[in-house]
Design an enzyme around this catalytic site. Structure first.
Site, PDB file in Angstrom:
ATOM      1  N   THR A  70      18.158  42.538  34.621  1.00 36.12           N
ATOM      2  CA  THR A  70      18.644  41.270  35.171  1.00 36.12           C
ATOM      3  C   THR A  70      17.538  40.225  35.187  1.00 36.12           C
ATOM      4  O   THR A  70      17.743  39.078  34.775  1.00 36.12           O
ATOM      5  CB  THR A  70      19.201  41.484  36.586  1.00 36.12           C
ATOM      6  N   ASN A 149      28.411  46.612  27.700  1.00 41.31           N
ATOM      7  CA  ASN A 149      28.245  47.642  28.716  1.00 41.31           C
ATOM      8  C   ASN A 149      29.550  48.242  29.215  1.00 41.31           C
ATOM      9  O   ASN A 149      29.546  49.287  29.854  1.00 41.31           O
ATOM     10  CB  ASN A 149      27.467  47.069  29.911  1.00 41.31           C
ATOM     11  N   GLN A 178      21.808  48.262  27.022  1.00 37.98           N
ATOM     12  CA  GLN A 178      22.684  49.412  26.761  1.00 37.98           C
ATOM     13  C   GLN A 178      22.425  50.068  25.410  1.00 37.98           C
ATOM     14  O   GLN A 178      22.856  51.186  25.167  1.00 37.98           O
ATOM     15  CB  GLN A 178      24.153  48.982  26.834  1.00 37.98           C
ATOM     16  N   SER A 198      15.748  47.774  30.210  1.00 44.52           N
ATOM     17  CA  SER A 198      15.632  48.219  31.599  1.00 44.52           C
ATOM     18  C   SER A 198      15.363  49.710  31.638  1.00 44.52           C
ATOM     19  O   SER A 198      16.097  50.500  31.029  1.00 44.52           O
ATOM     20  CB  SER A 198      16.919  47.895  32.360  1.00 44.52           C
ATOM     21  N   HIS A 200      15.653  52.101  33.865  1.00 43.77           N
ATOM     22  CA  HIS A 200      16.572  53.082  34.469  1.00 43.77           C
ATOM     23  C   HIS A 200      17.782  53.385  33.599  1.00 43.77           C
ATOM     24  O   HIS A 200      18.593  54.247  33.935  1.00 43.77           O
ATOM     25  CB  HIS A 200      16.994  52.654  35.880  1.00 43.77           C
ATOM     26  N   THR A 236       2.028  41.224  42.110  1.00 42.21           N
ATOM     27  CA  THR A 236       1.295  42.466  41.883  1.00 42.21           C
ATOM     28  C   THR A 236       2.149  43.450  41.098  1.00 42.21           C
ATOM     29  O   THR A 236       3.311  43.710  41.445  1.00 42.21           O
ATOM     30  CB  THR A 236       0.877  43.100  43.220  1.00 42.21           C
ATOM     31  N   CYS A 323      27.382  46.158  38.169  1.00 43.16           N
ATOM     32  CA  CYS A 323      27.078  44.888  38.830  1.00 43.16           C
ATOM     33  C   CYS A 323      28.333  44.145  39.283  1.00 43.16           C
ATOM     34  O   CYS A 323      28.257  43.221  40.083  1.00 43.16           O
ATOM     35  CB  CYS A 323      26.267  43.993  37.895  1.00 43.16           C
TER      36      CYS A 323
END
Length: 383
Positions: A70, A149, A178, A198, A200, A236, A323
């Protein structure tokens, strides 16, 4: 438990968890600190960056770390819009993009940008001719998702990239979240300028993403206040997440060749079984499709009901994208494909990983048959 919601998120590799724990406990300092601990951590981050870049076939200085897909999508679109707005304020995207693209475009419209939302055909695929026809002198960006997706449709990214190759003033962004590992994509060959990933989604940890930014491009940052990520993304660094994401990508791509073939076999098996069941309509197309997604409806039964019925049997699937799933609205992707509201409202998504098995698919199909029998009266009344 049978987990079939891998497009929403994947289970982290054990090695990834071990790496995250080791880095977070032994390399807990701030990479920006002047002392040797900070310097060693900075080197570790750069090693992870180079490894990820090598795995993706790009240069190390073209990889920027974010908090996920995102943020990568937001940074790509808003970063281009803000930096190149004097060049033009026209952006082209599709009608079936992820919410992080759709809502970003809607926000940009509020700031005076003109967005063209391209239609898709009944298979959820964009016509490259529509992209070409929509291009204008003030078009600064085209943003198209590689793999949808919800239904798994693969877009003609290479053809679109070729259309834009001789238009250096129009940048090309691809949401590859995806597709990574499941549908190979050569960033350079496809003339991609920006690309979102992404961790994950490939058995890494939540909270870490990547944005490929082609060498020489400039973006306006969304976060200000530091020198991190060459001033493009202040804050950071998530050291453990970044290093473990590089490991996840390496392990995932090592599995990919054999894994894709297993996915194709399982996908084909599930589709065959579904096609033989009365009252089932498969929405994922037969061609130009990613191997890990099957979207279908049990006509007469809402998707939410079907999801919970599977959950009672310790099987986990989903409705629309994670989402959007809690909004309880019919799938906008299926509506854009010309499906009725009833079919869009009853659709569910099965999304596989390299680790799902034939035995799990047999159980899934058997449970679906039992659910169909259990809700036979409800389904009959709906007809």
């Amino acid at each position: 438990m049978i987990y079939l919601d891998n497009s929403a998120t994947t289970k982290p590799y054990e090695e990834v968890l071990e790496t995250f724990l080791k880095v977070s406990s032994s390399y807990f300092g701030n990479p920006s600190s002047l002392h040797s601990l900070g310097g060693n951590i900075e080197k570790l981050l750069e090693q992870a960056r180079k490894q990820s870049a090598s795995l993706l076939g790009v240069k190390g200085n073209e990889i920027f770390y974010t908090s996920g897909g995102t943020e990568s999508n937001n940074l790509a679109l808003k970063g281009v819009a803000l930096h190149y707005q004097k060049r033009g304020k026209h952006i082209i995207t599709s009608s079936i993009e992820h919410p992080s693209i759709k809502e970003t475009c809607q926000q940009l419209e509020e700031h005076g940008f003109d967005i063209t939302y391209l239609p898709v055909n009944s298979f959820g695929r964009i016509n490259p001719d529509d992209v070409e026809a929509a291009l204008r002198n003030d078009t600064i960006l085209v943003s198209i998702m590689h793999v949808n997706n919800e239904v798994g449709t693969v877009q003609p990214i290479k053809r679109i990239g070729e259309l834009l190759a001789d238009r250096p003033r129009t940048l090309f962004h691809v949401d590859h979240v995806q597709g990574v590992g499941k549908v190979p994509l050569d960033f350079y060959e496809c003339h991609i300028d920006l690309c979102s990933l992404s961790a994950h989604k490939f058995h890494g940890l939540k909270g870490t993403g990547l944005l490929f930014v082609k060498e020489g491009l400039k973006l306006s940052p969304l976060h200000s206040g530091g020198e991190q990520e060459r001033r493009l993304r202040s804050g950071t660094e998530n050291t453990g997440g970044i290093v473990s994401s590089a490991k996840a990508l390496r392990l995932y791509l090592q599995e990919a060749n054999e894994g894709r073939e297993r996915l194709r076999q399982l996908n084909s098996y599930v589709r065959k079984q579904l096609s033989e069941m009365e009252g089932i309509e498969i929405h994922s197309p037969d061609e130009n499709i990613a191997p890990h997604i099957v979207n279908f409806s049990l006509l007469g039964l809402k998707g939410e009901v079907l999801v919970h019925a599977f959950e009672e049997n310790d099987i986990y699937i989903s409705t629309t994208s994670a989402c959007s799933s809690k909004q309880k609205k019919p799938s906008s992707t299926l509506l854009a494909m010309g499906k009725s509201i009833e079919k869009a409202d009853s659709a569910v998504r099965v999304s596989l990983s390299f680790h799902n098995t034939q035995k799990e698919m047999d159980t899934f199909i058997n449970v679906l048959r039992h659910i169909q029998m259990k809700y036979a009266n409800v389904i009959r009344r709906a007809k």
